[in-house]
Design a protein around this motif. Sequence first.
Motif, mmCIF file in Angstrom:
data_model
loop_
_atom_site.group_PDB
_atom_site.id
_atom_site.type_symbol
_atom_site.label_atom_id
_atom_site.label_comp_id
_atom_site.label_asym_id
_atom_site.label_seq_id
_atom_site.Cartn_x
_atom_site.Cartn_y
_atom_site.Cartn_z
ATOM 1 N N ALA A 1 -3.692 7.344 4.028
ATOM 2 C CA ALA A 1 -3.700 5.940 3.622
ATOM 3 C C ALA A 1 -2.298 5.352 3.655
ATOM 4 O O ALA A 1 -2.094 4.193 4.052
ATOM 5 N N MET A 2 -1.333 6.135 3.246
ATOM 6 C CA MET A 2 0.061 5.692 3.256
ATOM 7 C C MET A 2 0.526 5.426 4.692
ATOM 8 O O MET A 2 1.170 4.403 4.973
ATOM 9 N N GLU A 3 0.184 6.333 5.605
ATOM 10 C CA GLU A 3 0.585 6.162 7.005
ATOM 11 C C GLU A 3 -0.043 4.903 7.613
ATOM 12 O O GLU A 3 0.597 4.195 8.396
ATOM 13 N N GLU A 4 -1.275 4.611 7.234
ATOM 14 C CA GLU A 4 -1.941 3.410 7.722
ATOM 15 C C GLU A 4 -1.327 2.146 7.120
ATOM 16 O O GLU A 4 -1.241 1.102 7.786
ATOM 17 N N ARG A 5 -0.880 2.233 5.883
ATOM 18 C CA ARG A 5 -0.335 1.066 5.197
ATOM 19 C C ARG A 5 1.073 0.707 5.690
ATOM 20 O O ARG A 5 1.441 -0.488 5.702
ATOM 21 N N MET A 6 1.875 1.670 6.082
ATOM 22 C CA MET A 6 3.289 1.428 6.356
ATOM 23 C C MET A 6 3.539 0.357 7.420
ATOM 24 O O MET A 6 4.384 -0.535 7.213
ATOM 25 N N PRO A 7 2.858 0.348 8.566
ATOM 26 C CA PRO A 7 3.099 -0.738 9.526
ATOM 27 C C PRO A 7 2.712 -2.109 8.976
ATOM 28 O O PRO A 7 3.387 -3.107 9.260
ATOM 29 N N ARG A 8 1.649 -2.174 8.188
ATOM 30 C CA ARG A 8 1.237 -3.445 7.600
ATOM 31 C C ARG A 8 2.259 -3.930 6.577
ATOM 32 O O ARG A 8 2.542 -5.129 6.473
ATOM 33 N N LEU A 9 2.824 -2.985 5.838
ATOM 34 C CA LEU A 9 3.844 -3.335 4.856
ATOM 35 C C LEU A 9 5.085 -3.884 5.549
ATOM 36 O O LEU A 9 5.667 -4.890 5.108
ATOM 37 N N GLN A 10 5.484 -3.255 6.644
ATOM 38 C CA GLN A 10 6.646 -3.726 7.380
ATOM 39 C C GLN A 10 6.402 -5.112 7.969
ATOM 40 O O GLN A 10 7.310 -5.956 7.990
ATOM 41 N N ALA A 11 5.178 -5.363 8.431
ATOM 42 C CA ALA A 11 4.852 -6.689 8.959
ATOM 43 C C ALA A 11 4.880 -7.736 7.850
ATOM 44 O O ALA A 11 5.276 -8.890 8.082
ATOM 45 N N HIS A 12 4.467 -7.338 6.655
ATOM 46 C CA HIS A 12 4.480 -8.247 5.500
ATOM 47 C C HIS A 12 5.899 -8.588 5.088
ATOM 48 O O HIS A 12 6.207 -9.748 4.768
ATOM 49 N N ALA A 13 6.775 -7.592 5.085
ATOM 50 C CA ALA A 13 8.161 -7.792 4.649
ATOM 51 C C ALA A 13 9.063 -6.852 5.446
ATOM 52 O O ALA A 13 9.080 -5.646 5.187
ATOM 53 N N PRO A 14 9.817 -7.370 6.410
ATOM 54 C CA PRO A 14 10.725 -6.516 7.178
ATOM 55 C C PRO A 14 11.750 -5.772 6.313
ATOM 56 O O PRO A 14 12.284 -4.746 6.738
ATOM 57 N N LEU A 15 12.007 -6.291 5.122
ATOM 58 C CA LEU A 15 12.874 -5.603 4.167
ATOM 59 C C LEU A 15 11.973 -4.930 3.126
ATOM 60 O O LEU A 15 11.641 -5.503 2.094
ATOM 61 N N SER A 16 11.514 -3.718 3.445
ATOM 62 C CA SER A 16 10.614 -2.984 2.562
ATOM 63 C C SER A 16 11.155 -1.596 2.287
ATOM 64 O O SER A 16 11.825 -0.984 3.135
ATOM 65 N N LEU A 17 10.840 -1.088 1.081
ATOM 66 C CA LEU A 17 11.364 0.199 0.635
ATOM 67 C C LEU A 17 10.275 0.951 -0.122
ATOM 68 O O LEU A 17 9.788 0.478 -1.150
ATOM 69 N N LEU B 1 6.679 5.867 13.397
ATOM 70 C CA LEU B 1 6.565 4.575 12.721
ATOM 71 C C LEU B 1 7.914 3.872 12.596
ATOM 72 O O LEU B 1 7.963 2.675 12.315
ATOM 73 N N GLY B 2 9.016 4.613 12.737
ATOM 74 C CA GLY B 2 10.327 3.986 12.770
ATOM 75 C C GLY B 2 10.998 3.742 11.431
ATOM 76 O O GLY B 2 12.054 3.117 11.369
ATOM 77 N N TRP B 3 10.388 4.227 10.311
ATOM 78 C CA TRP B 3 11.042 4.075 9.019
ATOM 79 C C TRP B 3 12.233 5.029 8.934
ATOM 80 O O TRP B 3 12.366 5.957 9.729
ATOM 81 N N VAL B 4 13.100 4.799 7.959
ATOM 82 C CA VAL B 4 14.354 5.554 7.849
ATOM 83 C C VAL B 4 14.424 6.258 6.502
ATOM 84 O O VAL B 4 14.217 5.637 5.454
ATOM 85 N N ASP B 5 14.701 7.555 6.532
ATOM 86 C CA ASP B 5 14.974 8.337 5.326
ATOM 87 C C ASP B 5 16.422 8.050 4.940
ATOM 88 O O ASP B 5 17.357 8.594 5.532
ATOM 89 N N VAL B 6 16.609 7.175 3.971
ATOM 90 C CA VAL B 6 17.959 6.712 3.630
ATOM 91 C C VAL B 6 18.824 7.856 3.116
ATOM 92 O O VAL B 6 20.032 7.901 3.380
#
Length: 292
Positions: free
Chosen positions: A143-159, A215-220
């Motif tokens: 569910a988390m993997e499915e949500r992450m692209p939608r979250l990024q589309a909602h807010a490009p600045l997401s954490l 998905l392109g997210w970054v492990d800060v």
Amino acid sequence: MSAVVARLAGVPASVRIASVNVNGIRAAVRKGMIEWLAGADVDVMALQEVRANADELAAALPGWHIVGNEAEAKGRAGVAIAARIAPADVRTALGDGGTDAAGRWIEADYEFGGERLTVVSAYVHTGEAGTPRQAAKYAFLDAMEERMPRLQAHAPLSLIMGDLNVGHTQRDIRNWKGNVKNAGFLPRERAYFDRFVGQAGMPVNTADGATGTGLGWVDVGRQAHGDVDGPYTWWSMRGRAFDNDTGWRIDYHLATPDLAARASGYSVVRAPSWDTRWSDHAPVVADYRVGA
């Protein structure tokens, strides 16, 4: 000076954001969390395993704007986000089934200087190999993997922050050889993280021998520290794990690329000694330039 106070004074500042599994908010407060907060200059906190309802959270953290997702089982799990300002919107839905009500996911939108910052506090299941507990963990990660692209589309600045209960690579667990068949370091679990941080839209060879899509997210944390062991964020309360630094790095800041490019000052706030700990997890803190 906190980011909120600084902006009220007309001074541009980064937003300081922390994540910590408090292992029970009331216990953490008794053991010294408030004293740590007094000097931490934090603007937003993602909290996991709070084990408290809304009234108990408000009593534990007076003066903060708090939103939470309480677990159905009293005294279990529970996530929250505490901030110096009120959120513009809050969501707890992640996927179908029982995930939404499990007290393991909450999103909040904040406005800083005209920019939207979306913060997530997540508490992934611990799991147990070969049991229904592990199946629940995989369902949550799906569910988390499915949500992450939608979250990024909602807010490009997401954490997305929290106790994600997976050590991604051998660098993330001191005793990785002894845990290759245990929950927290199983190949299938680690494969999710390969996809989370893999190059967006590109094929990714994953730890379970499969090929996925990044998905392109970054492990800060890894961005800040590079290819080194740790720094670990959790140590067992038993034995001398903390003294010997036999830990796991399972608490993360996962940022969208746009936000990761604005990150600085990432740190794991390790207690000076075993007896000064107020949780078995250390706070993970970073500054993000938002609205400056």
